[in-house]
Motif scaffolding. Structure first.
Motif, PDB file in Angstrom:
ATOM      1  N   LYS A 111       3.844  33.521  17.356  1.00 47.34           N
ATOM      2  CA  LYS A 111       2.637  32.790  17.753  1.00 47.34           C
ATOM      3  C   LYS A 111       2.405  31.650  16.765  1.00 47.34           C
ATOM      4  CE  LYS A 111      -2.202  33.684  18.995  1.00 47.34           C
ATOM      5  NZ  LYS A 111      -3.242  34.739  19.071  1.00 47.34           N
ATOM      6  N   LEU A 112       2.372  30.426  17.271  1.00 46.24           N
ATOM      7  CA  LEU A 112       2.236  29.242  16.435  1.00 46.24           C
ATOM      8  C   LEU A 112       0.874  29.232  15.742  1.00 46.24           C
ATOM      9  CD1 LEU A 112       4.034  26.793  15.804  1.00 46.24           C
ATOM     10  CD2 LEU A 112       2.833  25.564  17.620  1.00 46.24           C
ATOM     11  N   ALA A 113       0.878  28.999  14.435  1.00 46.23           N
ATOM     12  CA  ALA A 113      -0.350  29.102  13.651  1.00 46.23           C
ATOM     13  C   ALA A 113      -1.157  27.816  13.615  1.00 46.23           C
ATOM     14  CB  ALA A 113      -0.015  29.537  12.224  1.00 46.23           C
ATOM     15  N   GLU A 114      -0.556  26.684  13.925  1.00 43.65           N
ATOM     16  CA  GLU A 114      -1.291  25.414  13.899  1.00 43.65           C
ATOM     17  C   GLU A 114      -0.662  24.444  14.887  1.00 43.65           C
ATOM     18  OE1 GLU A 114       0.656  23.065  10.150  1.00 43.65           O
ATOM     19  OE2 GLU A 114      -0.502  24.873   9.668  1.00 43.65           O
ATOM     20  N   ASP A 115      -1.418  23.414  15.234  1.00 41.77           N
ATOM     21  CA  ASP A 115      -0.891  22.371  16.121  1.00 41.77           C
ATOM     22  C   ASP A 115       0.337  21.720  15.492  1.00 41.77           C
ATOM     23  OD1 ASP A 115      -2.951  22.826  17.886  1.00 41.77           O
ATOM     24  OD2 ASP A 115      -4.093  21.033  17.328  1.00 41.77           O
ATOM     25  N   ILE A 116       1.329  21.437  16.329  1.00 37.23           N
ATOM     26  CA  ILE A 116       2.504  20.696  15.878  1.00 37.23           C
ATOM     27  C   ILE A 116       2.507  19.339  16.566  1.00 37.23           C
ATOM     28  CG2 ILE A 116       5.014  20.598  15.825  1.00 37.23           C
ATOM     29  CD1 ILE A 116       3.905  22.727  14.004  1.00 37.23           C
ATOM     30  N   ARG A 117       2.521  18.282  15.750  1.00 33.14           N
ATOM     31  CA  ARG A 117       2.586  16.914  16.280  1.00 33.14           C
ATOM     32  C   ARG A 117       3.978  16.353  16.027  1.00 33.14           C
ATOM     33  NH1 ARG A 117      -2.146  15.072  18.063  1.00 33.14           N
ATOM     34  NH2 ARG A 117      -3.947  16.402  17.604  1.00 33.14           N
ATOM     35  N   SER A 118       4.438  15.547  16.935  1.00 32.40           N
ATOM     36  CA  SER A 118       5.795  15.037  16.818  1.00 32.40           C
ATOM     37  C   SER A 118       5.911  14.069  15.641  1.00 32.40           C
ATOM     38  CB  SER A 118       6.216  14.332  18.104  1.00 32.40           C
ATOM     39  OG  SER A 118       7.524  13.809  17.971  1.00 32.40           O
ATOM     40  N   PRO A 119       6.904  14.269  14.787  1.00 37.13           N
ATOM     41  CA  PRO A 119       7.083  13.322  13.677  1.00 37.13           C
ATOM     42  C   PRO A 119       7.805  12.045  14.091  1.00 37.13           C
ATOM     43  CG  PRO A 119       8.704  15.074  13.532  1.00 37.13           C
ATOM     44  CD  PRO A 119       7.815  15.417  14.700  1.00 37.13           C
ATOM     45  N   ILE A 120       8.355  12.019  15.300  1.00 34.41           N
ATOM     46  CA  ILE A 120       9.134  10.854  15.739  1.00 34.41           C
ATOM     47  C   ILE A 120       8.841  10.557  17.207  1.00 34.41           C
ATOM     48  CG2 ILE A 120      11.023  11.254  14.109  1.00 34.41           C
ATOM     49  CD1 ILE A 120      12.609  12.481  16.453  1.00 34.41           C
TER      50      ILE A 120
ATOM     51  N   GLY B 220      -1.477  28.681  18.613  1.00 34.17           N
ATOM     52  CA  GLY B 220      -1.682  29.865  19.430  1.00 34.17           C
ATOM     53  C   GLY B 220      -0.637  30.083  20.499  1.00 34.17           C
ATOM     54  N   THR B 221       0.274  29.124  20.669  1.00 35.16           N
ATOM     55  CA  THR B 221       1.321  29.260  21.681  1.00 35.16           C
ATOM     56  C   THR B 221       2.367  30.272  21.231  1.00 35.16           C
ATOM     57  OG1 THR B 221       1.038  26.952  22.357  1.00 35.16           O
ATOM     58  CG2 THR B 221       3.107  28.025  22.973  1.00 35.16           C
ATOM     59  N   ALA B 222       2.730  31.188  22.128  1.00 36.22           N
ATOM     60  CA  ALA B 222       3.859  32.078  21.865  1.00 36.22           C
ATOM     61  C   ALA B 222       5.133  31.306  22.177  1.00 36.22           C
ATOM     62  CB  ALA B 222       3.764  33.337  22.726  1.00 36.22           C
ATOM     63  N   LEU B 223       5.950  31.121  21.186  1.00 35.48           N
ATOM     64  CA  LEU B 223       7.079  30.199  21.307  1.00 35.48           C
ATOM     65  C   LEU B 223       8.185  30.774  22.192  1.00 35.48           C
ATOM     66  CD1 LEU B 223       7.260  28.934  17.616  1.00 35.48           C
ATOM     67  CD2 LEU B 223       6.306  27.744  19.609  1.00 35.48           C
ATOM     68  N   ALA B 224       8.421  30.075  23.305  1.00 33.86           N
ATOM     69  CA  ALA B 224       9.478  30.418  24.252  1.00 33.86           C
ATOM     70  C   ALA B 224      10.670  29.486  23.999  1.00 33.86           C
ATOM     71  CB  ALA B 224       8.960  30.262  25.682  1.00 33.86           C
TER      72      ALA B 224
ATOM     73  N   GLY C  79      13.379  17.238  15.402  1.00 37.96           N
ATOM     74  CA  GLY C  79      13.944  17.366  14.063  1.00 37.96           C
ATOM     75  C   GLY C  79      13.315  18.403  13.167  1.00 37.96           C
ATOM     76  N   LEU C  80      12.453  19.279  13.705  1.00 34.21           N
ATOM     77  CA  LEU C  80      11.820  20.294  12.864  1.00 34.21           C
ATOM     78  C   LEU C  80      12.742  21.501  12.706  1.00 34.21           C
ATOM     79  CD1 LEU C  80       8.175  20.141  14.250  1.00 34.21           C
ATOM     80  CD2 LEU C  80       9.072  19.124  12.157  1.00 34.21           C
ATOM     81  N   SER C  81      12.910  21.959  11.488  1.00 32.51           N
ATOM     82  CA  SER C  81      13.782  23.116  11.223  1.00 32.51           C
ATOM     83  C   SER C  81      12.991  24.381  10.920  1.00 32.51           C
ATOM     84  CB  SER C  81      14.724  22.822  10.059  1.00 32.51           C
ATOM     85  OG  SER C  81      13.991  22.539   8.876  1.00 32.51           O
ATOM     86  N   THR C  82      11.716  24.244  10.571  1.00 27.80           N
ATOM     87  CA  THR C  82      10.847  25.392  10.330  1.00 27.80           C
ATOM     88  C   THR C  82       9.500  25.148  11.010  1.00 27.80           C
ATOM     89  OG1 THR C  82       9.962  24.489   8.257  1.00 27.80           O
ATOM     90  CG2 THR C  82      11.921  25.895   8.096  1.00 27.80           C
ATOM     91  N   VAL C  83       8.786  26.239  11.317  1.00 28.09           N
ATOM     92  CA  VAL C  83       7.459  26.122  11.923  1.00 28.09           C
ATOM     93  C   VAL C  83       6.540  27.179  11.321  1.00 28.09           C
ATOM     94  CG1 VAL C  83       8.067  25.092  14.139  1.00 28.09           C
ATOM     95  CG2 VAL C  83       8.270  27.553  13.843  1.00 28.09           C
ATOM     96  N   PRO C  84       5.220  26.866  11.222  1.00 31.03           N
ATOM     97  CA  PRO C  84       4.263  27.855  10.719  1.00 31.03           C
ATOM     98  C   PRO C  84       3.828  28.794  11.847  1.00 31.03           C
ATOM     99  CG  PRO C  84       3.155  25.770  11.129  1.00 31.03           C
ATOM    100  CD  PRO C  84       4.604  25.551  11.461  1.00 31.03           C
ATOM    101  N   VAL C  85       4.019  30.083  11.662  1.00 27.36           N
ATOM    102  CA  VAL C  85       3.671  31.066  12.687  1.00 27.36           C
ATOM    103  C   VAL C  85       2.889  32.209  12.052  1.00 27.36           C
ATOM    104  CG1 VAL C  85       5.693  30.519  14.098  1.00 27.36           C
ATOM    105  CG2 VAL C  85       5.828  32.370  12.401  1.00 27.36           C
ATOM    106  N   PHE C  86       2.137  32.911  12.904  1.00 25.52           N
ATOM    107  CA  PHE C  86       1.499  34.130  12.443  1.00 25.52           C
ATOM    108  C   PHE C  86       2.564  35.223  12.337  1.00 25.52           C
ATOM    109  CE2 PHE C  86      -2.161  32.027  14.495  1.00 25.52           C
ATOM    110  CZ  PHE C  86      -3.045  32.045  13.434  1.00 25.52           C
ATOM    111  N   ARG C  87       2.543  35.927  11.227  1.00 27.55           N
ATOM    112  CA  ARG C  87       3.460  37.049  11.102  1.00 27.55           C
ATOM    113  C   ARG C  87       3.187  38.044  12.223  1.00 27.55           C
ATOM    114  NH1 ARG C  87       2.477  41.735   9.475  1.00 27.55           N
ATOM    115  NH2 ARG C  87       0.606  41.273   8.264  1.00 27.55           N
ATOM    116  N   ALA C  88       4.239  38.569  12.820  1.00 23.71           N
ATOM    117  CA  ALA C  88       4.073  39.530  13.910  1.00 23.71           C
ATOM    118  C   ALA C  88       3.338  40.769  13.415  1.00 23.71           C
ATOM    119  CB  ALA C  88       5.439  39.933  14.469  1.00 23.71           C
ATOM    120  N   VAL C  89       2.569  41.382  14.294  1.00 27.39           N
ATOM    121  CA  VAL C  89       1.947  42.665  13.971  1.00 27.39           C
ATOM    122  C   VAL C  89       3.061  43.668  13.679  1.00 27.39           C
ATOM    123  CG1 VAL C  89       0.594  44.591  14.893  1.00 27.39           C
ATOM    124  CG2 VAL C  89      -0.096  42.235  15.368  1.00 27.39           C
ATOM    125  N   ARG C  90       2.899  44.420  12.580  1.00 25.37           N
ATOM    126  CA  ARG C  90       3.891  45.424  12.197  1.00 25.37           C
ATOM    127  C   ARG C  90       3.370  46.810  12.562  1.00 25.37           C
ATOM    128  NH1 ARG C  90       4.674  42.710   6.322  1.00 25.37           N
ATOM    129  NH2 ARG C  90       2.580  43.600   6.174  1.00 25.37           N
TER     130      ARG C  90
END
Length: 415
Positions: A44-53, A159-163, A174-185
């Protein structure tokens, strides 16, 4: 969590659902981590992602064909001299001479002076010239910079679940990493001296442990990280040791068995002194239930019969876990019954196993056709785990209803 008076029993299902919602809702505030894109699927994405390019990054060809100036192909057929070839990945090509054509591949940068691309299909080429048979206007088969997305525009919302489609878009900018909420354990503990792991020989009085692997599968299917699956005997010390290990690594613990009114209810006997709430919920199957918090970790205790365990998960845990993971709501329908329900216990909300019946719609597979009715499969017994394998829905029979004729509209939850 405040303990409920011991005299309260047979809680309504909705009331018990609310208690679990309140208990698990704080898990929405779990930590944010930056993960590599290949590992982000389902997170689940933790913050908005805006395109860098900008996408496209540069002006390029949408087809394999010939870059030309539209004025040069205003009257066709026309034969133009070839001024070169531009491959995808090429650096800046030389400018296109007026009145000439330059061969380009899909995705190749357009030469300065070209304003349209003629597809290969509408040409005949020789070694040094190409004949164009159809007129094209400026802009055709040309991908302009930023026509997909501009730098700074919102690409994917928090808040988007990344598909897979989201992973593709993130990689494309060009993004290699993304900020996400750690999954419920989650940790799973099954209980009972009678249980034996699959693959072993059964001795008299023993049964195979299906609940551990089933709960782990259900959790994984709803994007929960299963950190451990263990089995305890009816020895309180053994259960307490496994519980201590589970609460040290998990955000929530699921137990099965040991919650009813027998002599060897290890879960109830260990957890009640720790503040656990145990009693009956007005439902069938899955009546005996327990809720406890140990070391700040919620513990959901389900009954041990396999169908009771799975129905309890579907009714009480799956909806909130899906919301925490950013997944869509469980499909719910109002459908007519194709089979009668001759008896449902008064005062208990019954969850029968059902099969969705789909309307015929051309050659589309059943999964893509809307259900038009539902039929009961298997019996109501909480031990009929093989029968549950044939079901793809739960039929929700209200507590005040004791029988339902064919054709009655019922609420149905998709499994």
């Amino acid at each position: 969590m405040k303990p409920r008076p011991a005299s309260i029993s047979a809680r309504p299902v909705d009331d018990y659902q609310d208690s679990i919602e309140q208990l698990l809702r704080p898990l929405a505030a779990r930590t944010v981590e930056s993960v590599a894109l290949p590992r982000a699927l389902g997170s689940k994405l933790a913050e908005d992602i805006r395109s860098p390019i900008d996408l496209p990054v540069f002006r390029n060809s949408a087809m394999d064909g010939y870059a030309v100036h539209a004025e040069a192909v205003a009257d066709t057929p026309v034969t133009l001299p070839l001024a070169g070839v531009v491959a995808a990945g090429a650096a800046s090509p030389p400018p296109l001479p007026r009145g000439a054509a330059m061969k380009v591949m899909t995705g190749a940068p357009l030469p300065l002076g070209a304003d349209c691309v003629v597809p290969v299909e509408d040409t005949n080429a020789a070694d040094s010239a190409v004949t164009i048979h159809r007129r094209y206007r400026a802009g055709e088969f040309v991908r302009e910079p930023g026509t997909d997305i501009r730098a700074g525009d919102l690409l994917i919302g928090a808040g988007t679940a990344l598909a897979p489609r989201h992973i593709a878009a993130l990689a494309a900018v060009g993004l290699s990493t993304v900020p996400v909420f750690r999954a419920v354990r989650a940790a799973v503990i099954t209980t009972g001296d009678e249980l034996v792991a699959a693959g072993n020989t059964l001795h008299p009085g023993q049964i195979y442990d299906s609940n551990g692997i089933a709960l782990a599968a259900a959790l994984t299917a709803n994007r929960v990280d299963v950190v451990s699956v263990a089995h305890s005997t009816d020895d309180p010390a053994r259960f307490l040791a496994l519980l201590s290990a589970a609460t040290g690594t998990a955000d929530v613990v699921f137990t099965s068995g040991g919650v009813s009114k027998g002599d060897f209810e290890v879960v109830k006997h260990v957890l009640e002194p720790l503040g656990g709430q145990f009693g009956s919920v007005a439902m069938q199957p899955g009546g005996p239930q327990g809720l406890t918090v140990v070391a700040g970790v919620p513990i959901l205790s389900f009954p041990g019969n396999p169908v009771s365990t799975m129905v309890s998960f579907e009714v009480f845990a799956r909806p909130i876990l899906r919301r925490l993971a950013g997944l869509s709501e469980v499909d719910c329908y109002e459908l007519p019954l194709r089979t009668a329900v001759s008896h449902s216990p008064a005062g208990k909300r019954q969850f029968l196993r059902g099969k969705l019946l789909h309307a015929r719609s051309g050659e589309a597979p059943a999964a893509h056709r809307p259900p038009e009715a539902v039929e009961v499969v298997s019996g109501p017994g909480s031990h009929l785990v093989a029968g549950m394998a044939w079901a793809d829905a739960l039929i929700d029979v209200p507590a005040e209803v004791t029988a339902l004729p064919v054709g009655t509209s019922v609420r149905v939850w998709s499994l």
